[in-house]
Design a protein around this motif. Structure first.
Motif, mmCIF file in Angstrom:
data_model
loop_
_atom_site.group_PDB
_atom_site.id
_atom_site.type_symbol
_atom_site.label_atom_id
_atom_site.label_comp_id
_atom_site.label_asym_id
_atom_site.label_seq_id
_atom_site.Cartn_x
_atom_site.Cartn_y
_atom_site.Cartn_z
ATOM 1 N N MET A 69 -1.510 -10.052 -3.337
ATOM 2 C CA MET A 69 -0.410 -9.856 -2.398
ATOM 3 C C MET A 69 -0.770 -10.327 -0.985
ATOM 4 N N GLY A 70 -1.982 -10.792 -0.805
ATOM 5 C CA GLY A 70 -2.415 -11.199 0.533
ATOM 6 C C GLY A 70 -2.712 -9.975 1.392
ATOM 7 N N PRO A 71 -2.980 -10.194 2.683
ATOM 8 C CA PRO A 71 -3.331 -9.060 3.552
ATOM 9 C C PRO A 71 -2.167 -8.070 3.694
ATOM 10 N N ILE A 72 -2.472 -6.803 3.497
ATOM 11 C CA ILE A 72 -1.436 -5.769 3.554
ATOM 12 C C ILE A 72 -1.532 -5.032 4.892
ATOM 13 N N ASP A 73 -0.419 -4.945 5.585
ATOM 14 C CA ASP A 73 -0.417 -4.246 6.875
ATOM 15 C C ASP A 73 -0.354 -2.740 6.686
ATOM 16 N N VAL A 74 0.572 -2.293 5.839
ATOM 17 C CA VAL A 74 0.726 -0.839 5.658
ATOM 18 C C VAL A 74 0.850 -0.507 4.174
ATOM 19 N N ALA A 110 -0.011 -1.221 -16.505
ATOM 20 C CA ALA A 110 0.836 -1.564 -15.364
ATOM 21 C C ALA A 110 0.035 -1.425 -14.069
ATOM 22 N N PHE A 111 -0.776 -0.375 -13.976
ATOM 23 C CA PHE A 111 -1.581 -0.183 -12.764
ATOM 24 C C PHE A 111 -2.629 -1.292 -12.640
ATOM 25 N N LYS A 112 -3.225 -1.664 -13.761
ATOM 26 C CA LYS A 112 -4.214 -2.768 -13.753
ATOM 27 C C LYS A 112 -3.558 -4.052 -13.225
ATOM 28 N N GLN A 113 -2.335 -4.306 -13.695
ATOM 29 C CA GLN A 113 -1.643 -5.525 -13.255
ATOM 30 C C GLN A 113 -1.293 -5.455 -11.776
ATOM 31 N N PHE A 114 -0.994 -4.254 -11.300
ATOM 32 C CA PHE A 114 -0.679 -4.069 -9.879
ATOM 33 C C PHE A 114 -1.915 -4.393 -9.035
ATOM 34 N N LEU A 115 -3.085 -3.931 -9.510
ATOM 35 C CA LEU A 115 -4.325 -4.243 -8.793
ATOM 36 C C LEU A 115 -4.594 -5.747 -8.839
ATOM 37 N N ALA A 116 -4.309 -6.360 -9.977
ATOM 38 C CA ALA A 116 -4.625 -7.783 -10.157
ATOM 39 C C ALA A 116 -3.693 -8.694 -9.346
ATOM 40 N N ALA A 117 -2.514 -8.190 -8.992
ATOM 41 C CA ALA A 117 -1.547 -9.035 -8.268
ATOM 42 C C ALA A 117 -2.071 -9.354 -6.866
ATOM 43 N N LYS A 132 -9.114 3.656 -5.595
ATOM 44 C CA LYS A 132 -9.188 2.340 -6.230
ATOM 45 C C LYS A 132 -8.125 1.401 -5.651
ATOM 46 N N LEU A 133 -6.926 1.934 -5.475
ATOM 47 C CA LEU A 133 -5.824 1.131 -4.942
ATOM 48 C C LEU A 133 -6.130 0.692 -3.508
ATOM 49 N N ILE A 134 -6.653 1.618 -2.709
ATOM 50 C CA ILE A 134 -6.922 1.308 -1.297
ATOM 51 C C ILE A 134 -8.074 0.308 -1.177
ATOM 52 N N GLU A 135 -9.101 0.476 -2.025
ATOM 53 C CA GLU A 135 -10.211 -0.479 -1.989
ATOM 54 C C GLU A 135 -9.770 -1.862 -2.446
ATOM 55 N N ASN A 136 -8.800 -1.891 -3.307
ATOM 56 C CA ASN A 136 -8.307 -3.175 -3.826
ATOM 57 C C ASN A 136 -7.392 -3.886 -2.832
#
Ligand SMILES: [Zn+2]
Length: 433
Positions: free
Chosen positions: A185-190, A176-183, A393-397
């Motif tokens: 989402m475009g530029p994230i503000d926050v 599930a986390f891998k898929q979240f990284l793969a999604a 990892k999440l923040i770098e992604n």
């Protein structure tokens, strides 16, 4: 847009975050504070309703822009418990999944001071975007120690916010986390991210912990007790695997059995076959403790209870087969253990030293009970929460422009690592996006 972290900005427990556009307001989670140790009795106690409810305009009284919705990330009480403290305004829709509602209602009925959930419940589904006013919300399944857990992508007025809820990448739902990284989402503000385990760079996975526990019980002749919340499905599934591999029985109570069965049934309704233990698991047995008795009295679950009965074992059976049992225990389990088991020769107790105390009032007393009987507790270290390597990892992604840590006692870890992108808020403070 505006973000207000009402609770959870300065510590762990009781998350409640508002996202406000010019036209709409939503709350992300409405949790109760964690249980505390009472200074006089030294017992752990749940927060009172007064300590639990938050004075947010529009939640109980009026407000110029009403709160349209509360979106719940998962069924740990520090994320939803405040919904039960006092009925919220009837016009507020509460969003969760069908499984989450079921788990929440069953858990509430198990409590001695049962309170009904008085709210307008609506369902979301993973990956299906829904819209509240002019705020779009897309739920993503995450890996966590609850029955189901979600992160949300929130979009409004050209801005994008991610709220992670609770997550990790080292449990049974690592995909599930891998898929979240793969999604994309475009530029994230926050990015609003939890940081419960932010001080731990990297730790063991659920998989390695289970191998360790299996090694611990292999060839031993005592009962293995494991501190495990009734809805920690990942851990129950792992324990079932250990039971199979070591020719033991997994002995649960009616509450855990009911949650497992309901999860399976509701997932099946959506075309998903969950690989978790259940009433069709050969080596799963059910004990007749108070929780099981309570389930037997709930007419709405009489069909499931009927299917539980052939799996039920007597206390004589439990006492006579101690060398072959794995028994998950929750807060206050000492009450039925003391009455019915008594013999602890060779027994072992495994618990997570990071989280045991936090989830339920009464866990502290349960640990003390085992300790007083000379049962050495073996700490295991798989956390329900992301290690810092995962957060990184999440923040770098997602490369968010701004990071708000919540649900953490270590916000400094974020500022040291990610610099001025991090905004450490005070509870109640507003941030313009
Ligand atoms: Zn949680």
């Amino acid at each position: 847009m505006k973000i207000i972290v009402y609770r959870g900005a300065e510590g762990i427990g009781g998350n409640c975050i508002e996202v406000r556009s010019k036209k709409a307001r939503i709350l992300l989670d409405y949790g109760s504070p964690l249980p505390k140790i009472d200074p006089v009795s030294h017992r752990s106690v749940e927060a009172t309703p007064e300590e639990t409810i938050l004075d947010i305009p529009g939640l109980y009284g009026n407000s110029s822009i009403p709160i349209s919705a509360i979106v719940i990330s998962h069924t740990h009480k520090d994320h939803y418990g405040a919904l039960f403290a006092k009925p919220i305004n009837p016009g507020i829709k509460v969003f969760m999944t069908e499984i989450m509602e079921d788990v929440m209602r069953i858990t509430a009925k198990m409590s001695r001071d049962y309170k009904k959930l008085d709210a307008d419940i609506n369902y979301f589904r993973k990956g299906h975007r829904f819209v509240i006013g002019n705020i779009g919300i897309t739920p993503y399944l995450m890996d966590h120690s609850a029955s189901e857990s979600f992160a949300f992508l929130i979009e409004s007025e050209g801005k994008k916010i991610i709220y992670t809820g609770d997550y990790r990448e080292h449990g049974n739902k690592a995909n599930a986390f891998k898929q979240f990284l793969a999604a994309d989402m475009g530029p994230i503000d926050v990015l609003i991210t939890e940081g419960t385990q932010a001080e731990v760079e990297k730790g063991p996975t659920e998989q390695t912990v289970m191998e360790d526990i299996e090694g611990l019980v292999r060839g031993k002749t005592g009962t293995l007790y494991v501190m495990c919340s009734g809805q920690n499905i990942d851990l129950l599934t792992s324990l079932a695997g250990i039971a199979r591999n070591t020719r033991r029985y997994l002995v649960v109570d009616g509450y855990a059995a009911l949650v497992l069965e309901r999860l399976k049934a509701l997932a099946r309704k959506q075309g998903v076959e969950l690989r978790i233990p259940g009433l069709d698991t050969e080596y799963l047995k059910i004990i007749d403790n108070n929780a099981t008795k309570r389930i037997s009295q709930m007419t709405e679950y009489s069909e499931t209870y009927g299917r539980m009965r052939p799996k039920m074992v007597s206390w004589e059976w439990v006492r006579g087969d101690q060398g072959r049992l794995i028994i998950p225990v929750r807060a206050n389990a000492q009450q039925w253990i003391d009455e019915n088991i008594k013999d602890f020769r060779g027994a072992m107790l495994v618990y997570s030293m990071w989280e045991g105390y936090r989830e339920e009032a009464g866990l502290h007393e349960t640990l003390e009970y085992f300790r007083a009987r000379g049962i050495g507790a073996v700490p295991i270290h798989a956390s329900g929460h992301a290690y810092f390597s995962t957060i990184r990892k999440l923040i770098e992604n997602k490369r968010p422009r701004c990071i708000i840590p919540v649900h953490t006692e270590h916000p400094e870890k974020f500022t040291e690592t990610f610099g001025n992108r991090v905004r450490v808020l005070k509870d109640g403070a507003e941030l313009d996006v």
